[in-house]
Write a protein that holds these residues in place. Structure first.
Motif: not given
Length: 244
Positions: A224-244
């Protein structure tokens, strides 16, 4: 008297002896690995005398470097092709690339580890593929002309392999830049950094498994590494902006 020509060359397939010797050595690398592979092994498999090899190559290292290049080329040419930019989803295409990269390295890395005791072979291979530029996705795609949807973005025109398939960094960088031009990736995204993260993760999964597995053992990576890695690269690991 020169040795009798091998039967494979007497059948009129058009190959010359030098190419045949490289192909034979490359096949042996793919089948049994490169560790301990010597001139006698290659000559016996090619059905020629040991001395014939030195008529076509400077030394054993020259032949092994060419064979290693041919082996890598065979693996990369046989890999699944990247979908054209603009088709499917970027996440699915990135997952496909990661799975393809893992599969390719599982076949390629053992050939290199078997030659760690022969640095001259690896040095010659490094020069043959263009030196450090072969491992830089940024350099490999610099100056690439624009392409539209539906065209093949998997291999840049100035491949780091002279007349052969591109390496993983160049393939991914070419694809991501094509998607970036189409607006499916943030135009401010650092493609070079993304390539480093993804390709580095692929190497990080394969290298330890190859180095610390018993010779000839099966090398497997998390399914399952490929899917998790692809998702993490595209979405990042920073928290969403406040109020989003």
């Amino acid at each position: 008297m020169s040795p009798r020509k091998p039967a494979a060359l007497r059948d009129g397939d058009g190959r010359d002896l030098r190419d045949y010797l490289i192909a034979t050595a490359a096949r042996l690398i793919g089948e049994r690995g490169s560790a301990g592979l010597g001139v006698r092994d290659i000559a016996r498999e090619a059905r020629v005398s040991d001395g014939v090899l030195y008529n076509y190559f400077e030394d054993k290292e020259d032949l092994l470097a060419h064979a290693l290049l041919a082996h890598v080329g065979t693996v990369m040419t046989g890999r699944p092709r990247m979908p054209p930019a603009g088709t499917g989803t970027v996440a699915d295409n990135l997952r496909l690339f990661i799975d393809m990269g893992l599969g390719a390295l599982v076949r390629v890395v053992p050939a290199f580890t078997g030659l760690l005791s022969q640095p001259k072979v690896l040095t010659r291979f490094h020069a043959m593929v263009g030196g450090d530029a072969a491992f830089a996705g940024e350099a490999a795609t610099e100056g690439e002309p624009g392409r539209g949807p539906g065209e093949d973005h998997s291999v840049p025109p100035d491949s780091p392999y002279d007349g052969g398939p591109a390496g993983l960094p160049a393939i991914l960088a070419a694809y991501l830049r094509a998607e970036q031009r189409l607006g499916r990736i943030d135009r401010a995204a650092d493609i070079e950094a993304a390539v480093t993260l993804v390709v580095g993760a692929i190497h990080g999964q394969v290298l330890p498994r190859v180095l610390f597995s018993p010779p000839g053992g099966t090398v497997s990576t998390p399914p399952d590494l490929a899917g998790r890695l692809a998702e993490t690269v595209l979405s990042g690991i920073a928290p969403p902006p406040p109020g989003s």
